[in-house]
Scaffold this motif. Structure first.
Motif, PDB file in Angstrom:
ATOM      1  N   UNK A   1      98.805 -41.538 -80.538  1.00 37.89           N
ATOM      2  CA  UNK A   1      97.454 -41.163 -80.100  1.00 37.89           C
ATOM      3  C   UNK A   1      97.435 -39.718 -79.611  1.00 37.89           C
ATOM      4  N   UNK A   2      96.557 -38.935 -80.175  1.00 34.54           N
ATOM      5  CA  UNK A   2      96.433 -37.548 -79.729  1.00 34.54           C
ATOM      6  C   UNK A   2      95.082 -37.370 -79.082  1.00 34.54           C
ATOM      7  N   UNK A   3      95.063 -36.686 -78.002  1.00 30.99           N
ATOM      8  CA  UNK A   3      93.812 -36.389 -77.285  1.00 30.99           C
ATOM      9  C   UNK A   3      92.969 -37.633 -77.088  1.00 30.99           C
ATOM     10  N   UNK A   4      93.554 -38.708 -76.635  1.00 27.61           N
ATOM     11  CA  UNK A   4      92.745 -39.903 -76.402  1.00 27.61           C
ATOM     12  C   UNK A   4      92.304 -40.009 -74.949  1.00 27.61           C
ATOM     13  N   UNK A   5      92.940 -39.229 -74.080  1.00 27.57           N
ATOM     14  CA  UNK A   5      92.582 -39.352 -72.663  1.00 27.57           C
ATOM     15  C   UNK A   5      91.437 -38.396 -72.345  1.00 27.57           C
ATOM     16  N   UNK A   6      90.626 -38.734 -71.360  1.00 27.89           N
ATOM     17  CA  UNK A   6      89.522 -37.839 -70.986  1.00 27.89           C
ATOM     18  C   UNK A   6      90.067 -36.535 -70.422  1.00 27.89           C
ATOM     19  N   UNK A   7      89.751 -35.437 -71.101  1.00 34.80           N
ATOM     20  CA  UNK A   7      90.342 -34.156 -70.724  1.00 34.80           C
ATOM     21  C   UNK A   7      89.754 -33.638 -69.417  1.00 34.80           C
ATOM     22  N   UNK A   8      88.429 -33.842 -69.256  1.00 37.03           N
ATOM     23  CA  UNK A   8      87.762 -33.216 -68.114  1.00 37.03           C
ATOM     24  C   UNK A   8      88.342 -33.648 -66.766  1.00 37.03           C
ATOM     25  N   UNK A   9      88.482 -34.966 -66.513  1.00 35.24           N
ATOM     26  CA  UNK A   9      89.055 -35.341 -65.213  1.00 35.24           C
ATOM     27  C   UNK A   9      90.485 -34.809 -65.055  1.00 35.24           C
ATOM     28  N   UNK A  10      91.233 -34.801 -66.151  1.00 36.02           N
ATOM     29  CA  UNK A  10      92.597 -34.275 -66.088  1.00 36.02           C
ATOM     30  C   UNK A  10      92.590 -32.800 -65.725  1.00 36.02           C
ATOM     31  N   UNK A  11      91.656 -32.085 -66.325  1.00 35.55           N
ATOM     32  CA  UNK A  11      91.566 -30.648 -66.061  1.00 35.55           C
ATOM     33  C   UNK A  11      91.197 -30.403 -64.604  1.00 35.55           C
ATOM     34  N   UNK A  12      90.207 -31.168 -64.138  1.00 36.06           N
ATOM     35  CA  UNK A  12      89.808 -31.032 -62.734  1.00 36.06           C
ATOM     36  C   UNK A  12      91.009 -31.286 -61.836  1.00 36.06           C
ATOM     37  N   UNK A  13      91.753 -32.351 -62.144  1.00 38.35           N
ATOM     38  CA  UNK A  13      92.935 -32.670 -61.348  1.00 38.35           C
ATOM     39  C   UNK A  13      93.944 -31.534 -61.349  1.00 38.35           C
ATOM     40  N   UNK A  14      94.082 -30.883 -62.511  1.00 37.10           N
ATOM     41  CA  UNK A  14      95.012 -29.760 -62.581  1.00 37.10           C
ATOM     42  C   UNK A  14      94.629 -28.689 -61.571  1.00 37.10           C
ATOM     43  N   UNK A  15      93.328 -28.351 -61.563  1.00 32.84           N
ATOM     44  CA  UNK A  15      92.902 -27.295 -60.654  1.00 32.84           C
ATOM     45  C   UNK A  15      92.968 -27.740 -59.201  1.00 32.84           C
ATOM     46  N   UNK A  16      92.678 -29.020 -58.981  1.00 31.36           N
ATOM     47  CA  UNK A  16      92.768 -29.540 -57.614  1.00 31.36           C
ATOM     48  C   UNK A  16      94.190 -29.356 -57.088  1.00 31.36           C
ATOM     49  N   UNK A  17      95.163 -29.693 -57.920  1.00 27.66           N
ATOM     50  CA  UNK A  17      96.553 -29.583 -57.464  1.00 27.66           C
ATOM     51  C   UNK A  17      96.966 -28.131 -57.275  1.00 27.66           C
ATOM     52  N   UNK A  18      96.562 -27.284 -58.210  1.00 26.88           N
ATOM     53  CA  UNK A  18      96.930 -25.870 -58.072  1.00 26.88           C
ATOM     54  C   UNK A  18      96.322 -25.311 -56.784  1.00 26.88           C
ATOM     55  N   UNK A  19      95.074 -25.666 -56.562  1.00 26.56           N
ATOM     56  CA  UNK A  19      94.394 -25.195 -55.360  1.00 26.56           C
ATOM     57  C   UNK A  19      95.141 -25.654 -54.110  1.00 26.56           C
TER      58      UNK A  19
END
Lengths: 629, 556
Positions: free
Chosen positions: B52-70
């Motif tokens: 499976x490629x790109x099956x997960x919702x990207x947006x929440x993952x992306x938000x989480x990425x920035x949350x952690x970096x922040x």
């Protein structure tokens, strides 16, 4: 005598603390020495248990058709016997269970805790002149996690499923399926094995972080890197091996746990079919080979985790008892560092038969042959250390001397296995069993026994009995060889390591089919009986040791000084036994660890802590740098 | 005794103790996650199914990425504040950090939860159907086609939970329980079901057992099944097994003594087949063993089991705890109330492996043969695909496997109400959820309220393509989108789960400094700063792991 030495009845104590009470002192102790003793005693109990499992297995090998005799079976309850023995005979299932647990217990619960946990804990801080480990409470947590892991694993013997039965290597898909009939997977032996393993890995992770930090940061004044005893170097390397090699196995353990409890297919290939369950109700698509890679990524460095503490003990005992410096100290240090590094890139030599391909096999064959170079450097240096020494055959030295050839046999029998063509024939035969048992049992265990006899006076203030020690040593030496040498022969004759009935079933079938090994199995099957009796005699040979260990604690000959062997390393500068905080005054180090028989000194040893004499006739000393490096 | 270099660094190494320790710990963590990343590569390269490629919702993952970096930045600010002895600022920055971890975990939790309720099934021909299972209705309740049952029409299990229509139903006339291995909760649920159906489960035959050589216990035929009854049989069986084991062992020892005396010089294996327990001689000492107990069900009643717990055949079924059922297998379909997608990619992969034309394979698939409605949908999909191929060819591109072989619910809805000649590759707007709903679905998974607004082809109802019934014999493998579904989801859950545990662990430590650090701050602020520094290093590591996880699981 050294200027810092105190007499035995001084009993180093700490003026700043009151008596911490029994529980704090003996059970939940944060003192590295007490934790070391706890590790040692617990490990010995596990070793005895693992040994007992092997005795039962050896019965099944030698006398597969006869009921287990009373003198071995009394340990089981009647209910347990009824469940796991068929008319009193050891069943294949029970044999597998004991085999898997024998390996697991000996490696993870016996030798590593004894070598690294007990000796490492007790000796390392003393030898570098530290007051304790860098993180005493972490040290305690490490011991308790180890104990919990061990108990969880062993508790599964009493469950409906029994303990794990898939070999100490726990290969999937076998281990992924085992105990699948148990509805609550958390109460299956195979799952408990994984939980125990995760606890043990966490324990050794805490331990290794602690050891390395201690060695880097808590060395005494003047204890530069190249003044560290070889023992400490070996512990440093062992620490790094545990730190870096164990996590991938933890990853594998977690994945296998997922396979078991959430039915994932990390290690389960597509289309898996078993006689019991038919086509597996799994998605498939996983890789059994992946488990083997992750397992052996730990598995091989683990061999050196077992070995290095034993070599470390022997390397300390030899200079003391030959009154000569350790020959080639520097090459041994660099050797052990190279060994540590190389041990990370040889793992797949355990997997020549998996079909991973000739290119990969060739790579690992090359690295495997390479790793014998640093191993040989270590052993050769120690053998040369004996040359020209005035050897004192103390009990410890006798064991240490036996370690050298025994480990030598173990190491040299490994060479043929390194070559994948030869391994095709020998893989999974008793030859392999003989090879690694020579390394571990008469090799490593002898080294560790040497350590026990050597440091016992420092730990208890009393010597162990020499007579009992010889009564322990000579029968053990004979039995060890009677057990393991025939294995090499049997292995070459084609005996498979997992035959639970020692080849009987093979012989029974051999009449009906082409026997690729000719009559070699029939010719060598009687060796089983010799080996088994040697194994049981070996158990008797350990009794003097157990008596010695406990009796001498109270009645042994008292040590006359804190440095009874006239040794040079810092653990002998402490009071006997060392109190909380170890040293009475802050130790300083002025020279290397093995300054024996210096021609410019009156005595035949010059301890690391002895301040250089001032004046014209003083021996030339390098100035002690105030800081390390 | 005091351990040196806890607060101040050692001069020659330049480090205080815990700083060495955390770097070592992180090294070992690198090896741990290294093991998992290697496993990811190994599994992905060796996958024998469409990864499976790109099956997960990207947006929440992306938000989480920035949350952690922040939060990695704020934890440094918190440490710096401590170094400057500004307790108030430390509190603010640390609170933000801990709050970020909370946001991360909540988003993660939602993502997990959606997966755990999303069903997938791989049919025997490798067609994959994804969607939502219907719930079992109470016996006798009929629900009109196209309508959803109301809450009180639904059947509930013993714990009051709704039961998904994915059970193996077996009409049992006889149960044989394993005396030792029967799983009590299962026995109890069998008894509850029988009581509910007014059926009786009674002992099939008289049992005469012994708990000791003298003491006999008997059970009469017709006694109703109870847990206590099974327990007493178990007790007697264990006693018998223990006694018999000892008696037989003693006898076998005697037999071997005799055999050795009669065959001097012979080895055991040469005479082994002549030596056996003399059962006749010890018959009087043996006690009856009862490894299983048989019960009759009157009248024969349908019992339902989770597919994983049972191996079923036409006239018999085996539960995992050793219980055997005799009777007959009845209809046990999987019923999808909502189909989210029909995916032929795995089928195509298998067809290509066997050298079969993918199109032929799809047309021969069970689903298309079974349902004329779906066959029409597939034909319309081909029309749309032809248009798409042409359009992409103009740009020098080709349609992906997903374009070709996967039909999502929006297409299903669109095709089912559109005539073949009207099919266009920008599907009708009513079938598409609005952008807002699309955004919502990213976070909360399929919104079935939206699907229900889509008209049904019969024109009378709403909810396009609502039901799909898959007979049990067509099911090859079924699972939620959980670790069991395939190795991708297995590694996804394991890695993100382990990472989540690290987030929680790290946040707990940081929260401890935040809430309980005041006393330490007042007595030895530098020590607290050291600890926060060490905690912060760990936090950076947690962040770094996520930065690797996000692309390999969400984007690649």
């Amino acid at each position: 005598m050294s200027s810092h030495a105190a007499t035995a009845d001084h009993h180093g104590h700490d003026d700043h603390h009151h008596d911490p009470g029994f529980l704090r002192k003996y059970v939940f102790s944060t003192d590295h020495k007490m934790i070391g003793i706890q590790y040692g005693l617990t490990a010995m109990v596990f070793l005895a248990f693992g040994f007992y499992l092997m005795m039962v297995m050896r019965w099944s090998i030698a006398y597969p058709h006869q009921p287990l005799p009373e003198w071995m079976a009394w340990l089981f309850s009647d209910n347990w016997k009824a469940r796991w023995l068929a008319d009193g005979k050891v069943t294949g299932e029970t044999y597998n269970m004991f085999g898997a647990m024998h390996g697991t217990i000996m490696v993870f619960l016996g030798i590593v805790p004894l070598g690294f946990g007990a000796f490492g804990n007790y000796i390392t801080p003393l030898q570098i002149g530290a007051v304790d480990m860098a993180f005493p409470r972490l040290n305690m947590a490490s011991y308790w996690m180890y104990l919990a892991g061990g108990l969880v694993m062993c508790a599964s013997f009493f469950m409906e499923s029994g303990a794990a039965k898939s070999g100490w290597t726990n290969y999937s898909p076998l281990a992924g399926f085992a105990d699948g009939q148990i509805v609550n997977q958390w109460l299956a032996g195979q799952t408990q094995w994984l939980i125990g393993l995760v606890l043990l890995i966490s324990s050794s992770l805490l331990g290794s972080v602690n050891f390395i930090t201690t060695i880097i940061n808590l060395r005494a004044r003047g204890m530069t890197w190249m003044r560290m005893p070889f023992f400490v170097w070996a512990m440093l390397v062992t620490g790094f091996l545990l730190l870096l090699a164990f996590p991938p196995l933890e990853a594998a353990g977690i994945m296998q746990l997922m396979d078991r409890v959430s039915h994932s297919s990390f290690f389960m290939p597509s289309g898996l079919y078993t006689a019991k369950e038919g086509l597996a109700d799994l998605s498939g698509g996983g890789s059994p080979l992946l488990f083997q890679h992750l397992f052996w990524f730990l598995g091989h460095p683990e061999v050196y985790v077992l070995l290095l503490p034993a070599i470390a003990c022997v390397a300390e005992i030899i200079p003391v008892n030959t009154r000569r410096p350790l020959w080639g100290y520097k090459s041994m240090v660099y050797g052990v560092l190279v060994l540590g590094f190389l041990s990370f890139i040889v793992w797949a030599h355990h997997m020549y038969l998996t079909g991973m391909g000739p290119v990969v096999s060739t790579f690992f064959q090359t690295t495997t042959v390479l790793i014998s170079i640093p191993s040989v450097i270590l052993i050769t240096s120690m053998i040369i250390s004996l040359w020209g020494g005035s050897i004192r055959f103390t009990p410890a030295m006798v064991w240490a001397c036996a370690f050298l050839p025994m480990f030598g046999i173990g190491g040299l029998t490994g060479l043929p296995l390194a070559f994948n063509l030869v391994d095709l024939h020998l893989h999974d035969t008793y030859y392999v069993i003989g090879h690694f048992h020579y390394v571990v049992a008469p090799g490593i265990l002898f080294g560790l026994f040497a350590g026990v006899y050597h440091w016992y006076p420092k730990i208890t203030g009393r010597h162990m009995s020499g007579f009992l020690s010889h009564l322990h040593f000579w029968p053990s030496l004979v039995c060890m060889n009677l057990i393991f040498f025939p294995m090499l022969t049997q292995g070459m004759a084609g005996f498979h390591r997992r035959w639970y009935n020692g080849g009987d079933a093979y012989l029974a079938k051999a009449k009906d089919s082409v026997n690729v090994f000719g009559n070699s199995v029939a010719e060598h099957i009687d060796l089983n009986i010799i080996m088994s009796w040697a194994a049981w005699a070996m158990a008797l040979a350990q009794i003097p040791f157990v008596i010695n260990l406990f009796i001498s604690w109270k009645t042994g000959r008292k040590v006359e000084s804190d440095n009874p062997y006239h040794a040079t390393t810092l653990e002998w500068a402490t009071p006997t036994p060392p109190g909380h905080g170890n040293f009475l005054t802050e130790p300083a180090v002025y020279r290397g660890p093995y300054e024996y028989s210096r021609p410019d000194c009156e005595e035949d040893y010059l301890p690391q802590w002895e301040e250089p004499k001032r004046g014209a006739d003083a021996p030339a000393e390098k100035p002690a740098t105030p800081s390390a490096h | 005794m005091e351990i040196p270099y806890i607060v101040t660094p050692r001069k020659d190494t330049g480090l205080f103790n815990s700083k060495i320790a955390i770097w070592l710990f992180l090294a070992s963590e690198v090896m741990l996650f290294g093991g998992f990343f290697s496993a990811y590569i190994f599994l992905r390269l060796g996958a024998d199914y469409p990864w499976p490629e790109r099956t997960l919702p990207v947006l929440p993952g992306l938000i989480n990425t920035f949350v952690l970096i922040f939060s990695s930045v704020t934890v440094v600010f918190a440490w710096a504040s401590l170094k400057m002895r500004q307790w108030g600022k430390f509190q603010i920055y640390m609170a933000i950090t801990v709050f970020c971890s909370l946001v991360f975990m909540v988003l993660k939790g939602i993502e997990y939860n959606v997966k755990f309720h999303h069903q997938a099934v791989r049919l025997k021909d490798y067609t994959v159907v994804e969607g939502h299972l219907g719930y079992k209705v109470k016996d006798g309740v009929k629900v009109e086609h196209g309508k959803q049952p109301t809450e009180d029409q639904l059947a509930k299990d013993a714990k009051g939970r709704k039961i998904e229509e994915n059970l193996v139903n077996f009409e049992a006339a006889e149960f044989s329980f394993s005396t030792l291995r029967h799983h009590k909760p299962w026995v109890e649920s069998i008894m509850a079901r029988a009581a509910d159906q007014k059926a009786s489960i009674t002992l099939a035959a008289d049992l005469e057992l012994k708990t000791s050589p003298e003491k006999t216990v008997s059970f009469k035929a017709g006694s109703p099944l109870t847990v206590e009854l099974l327990d007493s049989v178990k007790e007697a069986h264990l006693a018998a097994r223990e006694n018999n084991g000892a008696v037989r062992t003693d006898n076998l020892r005697e037999q071997w003594e005799k055999a050795h005396a009669a065959n001097p010089g012979k080895r055991d294996w040469e005479i082994a087949d002549q030596v056996a327990v003399d059962t006749a001689a010890i018959a009087g000492q043996l006690m009856p063993e009862q490894p299983s107990v048989i019960f009759k069900v009157e009248p024969p009643t349908v019992f339902s089991f989770k597919p994983r717990d049972v191996k079923e055949a036409a006239a018999s079924a085996d539960l995992r705890d050793g219980t055997n059922l005799k009777g007959k297998l009845v209809d046990s379909p999987m019923v999808f109330h909502y189909v989210d997608a029909i995916d032929f990619r795995h089928l195509v992969m298998e067809a290509e492996r066997k050298g079969i034309d993918p199109k032929v394979a799809i047309e021969n698939s069970w689903l298309l043969k079974e349902s004329p409605e779906l066959k029409k949908i597939w034909e319309k999909q081909q029309v749309a695909l032809a248009q798409l191929t042409k359009e992409l060819a103009a740009k020098g591109k080709e349609p992906t496997a997903k374009d070709k072989y996967r039909i999502g619910w929006q297409e299903l809805a669109y095709y089912s109400v559109t005539k073949i000649e009207d099919v266009k590759i920008t599907p009708g707007k009513y079938a598409m959820p609005k952008a807002k709903e699309n955004f919502k679905e990213e976070f909360f998974g399929p919104d079935y309220k939206v699907r229900e607004k889509v008209p049904h082809p019969d024109g009378k109802h709403f909810g396009a393509f609502p039901h799909l019934t898959v007979p049990r014999e067509q099911v090859q493998f079924a699972s939620k989108f959980a670790p069991a579904w395939n190795t991708y989801y297995a590694i996804y859950f394991t890695m993100t789960g382990l990472h989540g545990l690290h987030v929680v662990g790290g946040a707990l430590v940081l929260a401890y400094y935040l809430f309980c650090g005041k006393r330490m701050y007042l007595s030895n602020p530098e020590w607290l700063a050291n600890r926060v520094e060490v905690g912060g290093l760990f936090w950076h590591f947690v962040d770094l792991v996520w930065i690797f996880l996000f692309p390999i699981l969400y984007l690649m």
